[in-house]
Design a protein around this motif. Structure first.
Motif, mmCIF file in Angstrom:
data_model
loop_
_atom_site.group_PDB
_atom_site.id
_atom_site.type_symbol
_atom_site.label_atom_id
_atom_site.label_comp_id
_atom_site.label_asym_id
_atom_site.label_seq_id
_atom_site.Cartn_x
_atom_site.Cartn_y
_atom_site.Cartn_z
ATOM 1 N N ARG A 1 51.232 25.706 29.417
ATOM 2 C CA ARG A 1 50.273 26.911 28.691
ATOM 3 C C ARG A 1 48.841 26.457 28.707
ATOM 4 O O ARG A 1 47.758 27.336 28.924
ATOM 5 C CB ARG A 1 50.798 27.173 27.135
ATOM 6 C CG ARG A 1 52.203 27.613 27.222
ATOM 7 C CD ARG A 1 52.461 28.372 25.607
ATOM 8 N NE ARG A 1 53.807 28.806 25.581
ATOM 9 C CZ ARG A 1 54.234 29.822 24.927
ATOM 10 N NH1 ARG A 1 53.169 30.351 23.999
ATOM 11 N NH2 ARG A 1 55.468 30.101 24.739
ATOM 12 N N SER B 1 54.971 27.460 16.258
ATOM 13 C CA SER B 1 54.496 28.441 16.905
ATOM 14 C C SER B 1 53.656 27.772 18.162
ATOM 15 O O SER B 1 52.454 27.738 17.778
ATOM 16 C CB SER B 1 53.926 29.658 16.346
ATOM 17 O OG SER B 1 53.264 30.311 16.916
ATOM 18 N N ASP C 1 51.887 30.069 20.009
ATOM 19 C CA ASP C 1 50.943 30.924 20.041
ATOM 20 C C ASP C 1 49.953 30.703 19.211
ATOM 21 O O ASP C 1 48.523 30.661 19.191
ATOM 22 C CB ASP C 1 51.352 32.317 19.856
ATOM 23 C CG ASP C 1 52.030 32.853 20.944
ATOM 24 O OD1 ASP C 1 52.079 32.513 22.048
ATOM 25 O OD2 ASP C 1 52.785 34.175 20.652
ATOM 26 N N ASP C 2 50.182 29.947 17.886
ATOM 27 C CA ASP C 2 49.511 29.613 16.848
ATOM 28 C C ASP C 2 48.758 28.317 17.024
ATOM 29 O O ASP C 2 47.461 28.118 16.762
ATOM 30 C CB ASP C 2 50.007 29.701 15.462
ATOM 31 C CG ASP C 2 50.526 30.962 14.619
ATOM 32 O OD1 ASP C 2 50.020 31.903 15.452
ATOM 33 O OD2 ASP C 2 51.454 31.116 13.885
ATOM 34 N N ASN D 1 45.756 28.746 19.623
ATOM 35 C CA ASN D 1 44.609 29.540 19.354
ATOM 36 C C ASN D 1 43.492 29.075 19.545
ATOM 37 O O ASN D 1 43.274 28.015 19.000
ATOM 38 C CB ASN D 1 44.815 30.183 18.082
ATOM 39 C CG ASN D 1 44.256 31.457 17.877
ATOM 40 O OD1 ASN D 1 43.097 31.549 18.174
ATOM 41 N ND2 ASN D 1 44.744 32.436 17.030
#
Length: 595
Positions: free
Chosen positions: A416, A465, A467-468, A471
């Protein structure tokens, strides 16, 4: 005039000054100074909070003070003249607010560049032997997300103690001994027989241990379903423990294959460990248990050898009724070895909170045996941690119900980050060099996974997470790595040798935001003191994130390049970068200078 140091803990030095004042004003009180950061920066930088408690202690004695403020005034009157505190004031019933001398702060910031950060390590730990038992996966089983917390919390604690000058022994108490090896060895033997029967080679094959997870699952399935296999597996354990050469050879191959897998993951995480598995302590078990029985510390209860610990509802079973030894026996032997052979001053165990009672029993049994003394001698601590949860709030597992493999988790984080870096460089019209993307993606991906864990207090459960944690805004490693890269860019654009500059140019602190940033920079030792006191890495992450926020506030209000104060402010910028890098190092995160 007391001349304070230009390095080390400001809080500790303020406490020393007030200790002197307390001993002068109230020599028989026997009270230690209580010094903490001011809750409201408008009132001061620190606060001494002894007056009210001391007033209560003195009440009713001859010539007792009439109010807590009288106590506070007496303490202030006895405060030695010094070059650290610029002013004091009283608040409420007797709280003493303390404002630091800005020149003293400026000297400390300058010292970070001229003398380095080694002098800012918390004192009192240099030369101490610290044994930290962490990670501890089981042989023939893959490392999963549950091992992540122990590995990175333990590694961070090791790094902090090493920075403080301690002699740290990083022990990996690997589960490499026990009943599961009987079923693994028997299953491998059956596989070999089947190969020979089919006309294959009658020799050990690397393929037998190539997929350890599959080996374990197949052997466990047979153990649960086939009574005859279960009997043979138990007999194989006995042969292994008796030193049978064939069984030992199979066991060693299983351990070696597991070790290769573990090391590959540790390399990715930047973690070093010394393996000392349960098998290491096996020869010591009988002697330890016999010693506990001979001294009356252990007694026989329902056939088992037990140590009953005061205040505990269950005993520590050091030998089972069938004569076998369990992990409690091994942990007692390990503790004895670490105390007597390693000569440890502090032994720290990093495991999940579910093992808290077990370690209370082990420590209690050791005290009962006289191995540990309450007031003096070596310390022992259990560093418990909570669960890693999925975004649904349940234990973090795959859709099939298995615990998430650590290698897959790291791969996903890296992948990612690589995609994000490529996208940003493409948008900026920059050349995409895959080697650079790989390096940055590893640093960001692995750093993000570590930081997302470490920023939580270790005893709490936390939701995992991607995504968290990835960030670009907020309290994440990705945000902080970008922040550091921007700060490093400011220094590059300045075009000066900041270390040569630091040797000839003093830091000046005139703007309130300069003072605020400088004060926080000098609090690095305090963050580490608190991390050691609580064995809590989140004290470091809290400090690091606050530092980035204070720097941003400073940079908005204080022009650096092209300003009249450029030289001094460049030193503040570089000091911030240096302290951020030290925090990254302690957290096991690789800093990036360009992203």
């Amino acid at each position: 005039m007391v001349h304070t140091k230009d390095h080390g803990s400001v809080r500790a030095e303020v406490a020393d000054l007030f200790r002197s004042a307390l001993n002068t004003a109230y020599p028989n009180a026997g009270i230690e100074p209580v010094v903490a950061a001011c809750n409201n920066a408008k009132n001061g930088d620190y606060q001494c909070n002894n007056a009210m408690a001391l007033f209560g202690k003195l009440k009713g004695t001859e010539n007792a003070p009439k109010a807590p403020r009288d106590v506070a005034n007496a303490i202030l009157a006895a405060l030695p003249a010094n070059d650290l505190i610029s002013e004091t004031s009283l608040a409420g019933p007797g709280f003493i607010n303390i404002r630091l001398n800005k020149d003293a702060l400026a000297r400390r910031v300058g010292s970070m560049l001229t003398d380095g950060l080694a002098k800012f390590a918390p004192e009192g730990h240099a030369g101490k032997k610290v044994v930290i038992d962490f990670s501890s996966p089981n042989v023939a089983k893959e490392m999963h997300v549950g091992h992540l917390r122990s590995t990175i919390i333990g590694d961070t604690l090791c790094r902090v103690f090493e920075y403080c000058g301690s002699d740290v022994l990083r022990l990996n108490h690997v589960g490499d001994w026990g009943t599961q090896f009987g079923m693994l060895i028997e299953h491998m033997a059956d596989t070999r027989k089947a190969r020979v029967a089919a006309g294959g080679e009658d020799a050990d094959k690397d393929e037998d241990v190539a997929d350890l997870q599959e080996l374990y699952r197949a052997a466990k399935k047979r153990f649960d379903e086939e009574e005859e296999f279960k009997t043979r597996a138990r007999e194989a354990v006995t042969r292994l423990q008796s030193g049978d050469a064939t069984s030992l050879a199979s066991w060693q191959r299983i351990c070696a294959a597991s070790r290769r897998e573990f090391e590959a993951l540790y390399t990715r995480l930047g973690v070093t460990l010394q393996e000392r598995g349960e098998s290491f302590y096996n020869p010591m078990l009988k002697g330890i248990v016999d010693g506990l029985k001979e001294t009356g510390v252990a007694t026989i209860d329902d056939g088992a050898t037990c140590v009953f610990v005061e205040g505990q509802s269950v005993p520590l079973i050091v030998q089972k009724s069938d004569g076998g030894f369990g992990y409690a026996s091994t942990d007692m032997a390990a503790l004895h070895h670490r105390l007597n052979e390693e000569k440890a001053d502090w032994i720290i165990y990093v495991t999940d909170v579910g093992q808290s009672q077990h370690f209370e029993l082990v420590f209690g049994a050791a005290k009962k045996a006289g191995w540990l003394k309450e007031a003096a001698g070596p310390k022992v601590s259990h560093v418990g941690f909570g669960l890693v949860l999925g975004e649904d709030g349940k234990r973090f597992r795959t859709r099939s119900g298995d615990l998430v493999r650590l290698v897959e988790l790291l791969d996903e984080a890296k992948s990612r980050c690589a995609a994000t870096i490529r996208e940003r460089r493409q948008e900026a019209g920059e050349e995409i060099v895959e080697a650079e993307v790989e390096e940055a993606a590893c640093a960001m991906g692995y750093g993000a996974v570590k930081y997302a864990d470490l920023k939580n207090h270790r005893t709490t459960n936390y939701k995992f997470s991607f995504d968290d944690m990835l960030n670009l805004k907020g309290n994440t490693a990705v945000y902080l790595l970008y922040a550091h890269a921007r700060i490093a860019g400011i220094v590059r654009k300045g075009g000066k040798d900041v270390y040569a500059l630091a040797a000839s140019t003093p830091v000046t602190l005139e703007h309130p935001k300069e003072l605020e940033l400088a004060l926080h920079l000098t609090k690095l030792p305090e963050a580490l003191e608190d991390a050691i006191e609580e064995l809590a890495p989140n004290r470091i992450t809290d400090y690091l994130y606050d530092l980035s926020e204070k720097f941003n506030s400073f940079y908005v209000d204080c022009k650096v390049l092209g300003s009249e104060q450029e030289a001094s402010r460049l030193l503040l910028v570089e000091a911030t970068a240096v302290v951020m890098r030290k925090c990254f190092e302690l957290l096991g995160i690789k800093p990036l200078y360009r992203i």
